[in-house]
Design an enzyme around this catalytic site. Structure first.
Site, PDB file in Angstrom:
ATOM      1  N   LYS A 131       0.818  -1.212   0.000  1.00 40.32           N
ATOM      2  CA  LYS A 131       0.000   0.000   0.000  1.00 40.32           C
ATOM      3  C   LYS A 131       0.856   1.269   0.000  1.00 40.32           C
ATOM      4  CE  LYS A 131      -4.710  -0.581   0.726  1.00 40.32           C
ATOM      5  NZ  LYS A 131      -4.930  -0.732  -0.703  1.00 40.32           N
ATOM      6  N   GLU A 215      -8.324  11.257   5.612  1.00 46.90           N
ATOM      7  CA  GLU A 215      -8.428  10.896   4.208  1.00 46.90           C
ATOM      8  C   GLU A 215      -9.684  11.532   3.660  1.00 46.90           C
ATOM      9  OE1 GLU A 215      -7.313   6.625   3.241  1.00 46.90           O
ATOM     10  OE2 GLU A 215      -9.368   6.738   2.510  1.00 46.90           O
ATOM     11  N   HIS A 250     -15.895  -6.623  -1.265  1.00 47.23           N
ATOM     12  CA  HIS A 250     -14.802  -6.679  -2.247  1.00 47.23           C
ATOM     13  C   HIS A 250     -14.887  -7.884  -3.173  1.00 47.23           C
ATOM     14  CE1 HIS A 250     -13.081  -3.199  -0.359  1.00 47.23           C
ATOM     15  NE2 HIS A 250     -13.177  -3.800   0.805  1.00 47.23           N
ATOM     16  N   ARG A 306      -1.500  -8.851 -12.607  1.00 46.85           N
ATOM     17  CA  ARG A 306      -1.852 -10.169 -13.159  1.00 46.85           C
ATOM     18  C   ARG A 306      -3.053  -9.991 -14.067  1.00 46.85           C
ATOM     19  NH1 ARG A 306      -6.589 -10.468 -10.344  1.00 46.85           N
ATOM     20  NH2 ARG A 306      -6.503  -9.670  -8.227  1.00 46.85           N
TER      21      ARG A 306
END
Lengths: 520, 176
Positions: A131, A215, A250, A306
């Site tokens: 990250k 944030e 997710h 990927r």
């Protein structure tokens, strides 16, 4: 999509790949085998004990048993996989997705064994896999990231100063965070002081550390990602976006390309940002740069180094075979034939997972007893499932990907409705039913949905799908149940008199005795 | 034969097979309305072809047990509980008859949300003993005859299958 060139990543001369080992299973292994057949490349499959009869084993030219059932015993055994490649004379390894696909050490070991690795370099993976390092690399490459602090703050005055620069609403996150504790959305400066002290207090209690990160809070975020492809000669191209906001925890369920809310100008901006992101880590092979989009702005989320599950919708819209391109790149070829491709039409993908949407999306295990595949214009099925297949708890629940393609979004949507109406999977529960409902919601039809939509839909109970056929299918279903019982009842006495002893017939006979046989 | 159907949305239907015409299908009376139906087994694996009053449907059936079926038509799925006359009558007689031991079962697969009965407690006929969530809907699980709670076999949060025994009741000795 103008080609952009820079210095070559590695000065390699093309080395043809004649035999490829696929270090994966299920749908993606079959998908890679198909490209290999198109390219005239032989394939080597690997398999666990549980996958002895799997489609990817039967589709391969050679298959090597790894033994074991769990991924740790089988598809994660890098040493055995490299040995299998050497034994069978393979000259390259494609990792697919999951398992070892983003394992830099494995990529290095493959190269060290003198095999071509169908993927980016270990170095690219390492930077993007972390990250902090990826965010740093993106900031340096001027790729937009979610505005926020990289250092934790411990007093509301500092938070106020920083929030002024970020712009409200902002989110406070405990620096030691986890489990949703110590998180607050602060709508404006007035609320900062009290929000900071409660969140900080909560974090102090929960983690013994009251420091906070700030944030920007993204309103109604959408998950939009850009497909990129680079070769080893310095060309990096993008293939537009995929909209992946229909997800839950997710886990994506439905994806589409292009996104209903991205116009050509934004597509170019996002595409350029994605290419810059890839260049920043000297990327080659296929990869995906994920962005969060909110109120017209987009922010780098992460890069998946990927091939991705949902690559098929990009392939349909751009008329490209990304798996073949990856193999060609690994062999040192250029991707010049991809320069200047433009998107055409619209593609929608539904992930067919063995899971029970009525029961918290828990995996549904069992044997696939019955299978009826859809077909017709604009339909593509990438699948690893077959009748008689055992769905085991060892691997992920994805059985197949259903893709519908049309000249525009509405045609693709209608074709996907047809696909889901024609499809039937018996023996395990699947995600097909809820996908059919979602495709008929107002939110999907108008394209106005965000990453929270699926969760809200599930939690808020289901709305009835807006069916066009006026038949009362619930009534039909009830009538079917009655007819089924009637037929079963008529069949059972006849069978028990015709057939000789057999466990189930004895049982049926006994049951009939108990109930008192009635002449029907 | 008459069948009593209940779907997971609690819709009820009465279907009477007025005449079995063999290959020609069935003449039905559905909630008092005459229908003509043909149901053919396509593959002996669960796929059926249904023609109901001239309209055609590709149907799949999954059976949990005789009375519990999942019926899938055009991508949509319904759970249906199907009782025949005998079973309905037996249920009604049992409800009126002398007290006896009862096993309270889950009518459909789902998750136990709460269990309100406690061991040793006396529950009456029709009393709610647990709440079962299935298909995102909460269903009250009731004792048919009543009795004394002998054993609780599930707790809230448990996943249960259709037909699974949830609670065992002993006959209530005080009942008349």
């Amino acid at each position: 999509m103008a080609p952009s060139r820079s210095k070559p990543v590695t000065a390699s001369t093309p080395r043809p790949i004649r035999k490829l080992l696929i270090a994966n299973r299920g749908e993606i292994a079959v998908r890679i085998q198909r490209s290999c057949r198109d390219l005239g490349i032989e394939t080597v499959a690997i398999y666990s004990d549980a996958d002895r009869n799997a489609l990817h084993v039967r589709f391969a030219n050679q298959a090597v048993a790894l033994g074991g059932n769990t991924p740790a015993e089988s598809y994660l055994r890098g040493d055995r996989i490299i040995a299998a490649a050497k034994e069978t004379g393979a000259d390259a390894i494609h990792p697919g997705f999951g398992f070892l696909a983003e394992n830099g050490e494995f990529a290095d070991a493959v190269a060290a064994a003198g095999l071509a690795w169908v993927g980016p370099t270990a170095k690219s993976m390492e930077i993007m896999g972390d990250k902090l390092s990826s965010r740093r690399a993106m900031v340096a490459a001027k790729v937009p990231v979610v505005p926020g602090t990289t250092d934790a703050v411990d007093d509301p005055a500092a938070a106020l100063r920083i929030a002024e620069g970020i712009g409200y609403p902002v989110m406070l996150k405990a620096s030691a965070g986890g489990g949703g504790k110590g998180i607050r959305v602060v709508p404006s400066a007035q609320e900062m002081e009290s929000a900071f002290s409660t969140a900080s207090g909560e974090a102090q209690n929960a983690f013994g550390d009251g420091r906070m990160y700030l944030e920007k809070f993204l309103v109604s975020p959408r998950h939009i990602e850009i497909q990129v492809l680079g070769d080893k000669h310095g060309t990096v191209l993008h293939f537009g976006e995929r909209e992946c906001s229909l997800q839950r925890r997710h886990q994506k369920l439905i994806e589409e390309a292009p996104s209903p809310i991205i116009d050509e100008a934004t597509r170019q901006r996002m595409g350029e940002a994605a290419v810059a992101a890839a260049r920043a880590v000297n990327y080659h092979s296929a990869g995906t740069v994920e962005f969060l989009w909110s109120q017209g702005e987009f922010y780098f989320l992460e890069m998946n180094t990927r091939i991705q599950v949902e690559h098929g919708i990009t392939e349909e819209v751009y008329g490209v075979d990304l798996i073949s391109q990856m193999i060609r790149v690994a062999a040192g070829e250029k991707i010049d034939d991809c320069v200047g491709l433009v998107p055409r039409g619209h593609a929608i993908e539904v992930r067919l997972n063995a899971e029970d949407p009525d029961n918290g999306f828990l995996p549904s295990l069992g044997t696939v007893r019955n299978l009826r595949w859809p077909g017709g214009p604009g339909v593509r099925i990438d699948s690893g499932v077959y009748r008689g297949m055992e769905v085991t708890p060892y691997y992920d629940s994805m059985l197949a990907k259903l893709i519908a393609f049309g000249r525009d979004r509405e045609q693709a949507r209608r074709r996907m409705l047809r696909v889901l109406q024609e499809l039937h999977v018996g023996g395990v529960k699947t995600s097909a039913g809820i996908a059919l409902q979602l495709l008929q919601t107002e939110a999907f039809i108008t394209g106005d949905y965000d990453t929270g939509f699926l969760e809200r839909y599930v939690e808020g109970g289901r709305e009835a799908p807006k069916r066009e056929v006026t038949d009362d299918l619930e009534r039909v279903a009830a009538i079917v149940a009655a007819l089924h019982r009637q037929r079963a009842g008529a069949r059972r006495p006849a069978r028990s008199s015709q057939e000789s002893s057999g466990g189930s017939n004895w049982l049926r006979a006994a049951r009939l005795e108990q109930h008192g046989r009635s002449g029907r | 034969m008459k069948y009593f159907l209940k779907t997971q949305s609690d819709r009820r239907l009465e279907v009477e097979v007025a005449e079995d015409q063999g290959e020609q299908g069935f003449r039905l009376v559905v909630d008092g309305e005459e229908c003509q139906a043909v149901l053919r087994d396509v593959d002996r694996l669960g796929q059926y072809a249904l023609v109901l009053d001239g309209r055609s449907y590709a149907v799949s059936i999954e059976e949990t047990d005789e009375q519990h079926l999942y019926v899938n038509i055009a991508g949509e799925s319904w759970q249906v509980i199907a009782e025949d006359e005998r079973e309905k009558a037996a249920g009604a007689i049992a409800a009126q008859g002398p007290p006896k031991a009862e096993q309270i079962k889950a009518a459909m697969p789902g998750v136990i949300i709460s269990v309100s009965a406690e061991e040793g407690q006396t529950v009456g006929a029709g009393e709610t003993v647990a709440v079962l969530e299935a298909m995102k809907m909460q269903n009250e699980v009731q004792s048919q005859h009543g009795g004394v709670v002998e054993s609780l076999l599930v707790a809230s949060g448990d996943r249960v299958e259709a037909g699974q025994v949830l609670i065992k009741l002993a006959p209530n000795p005080d009942a008349e």
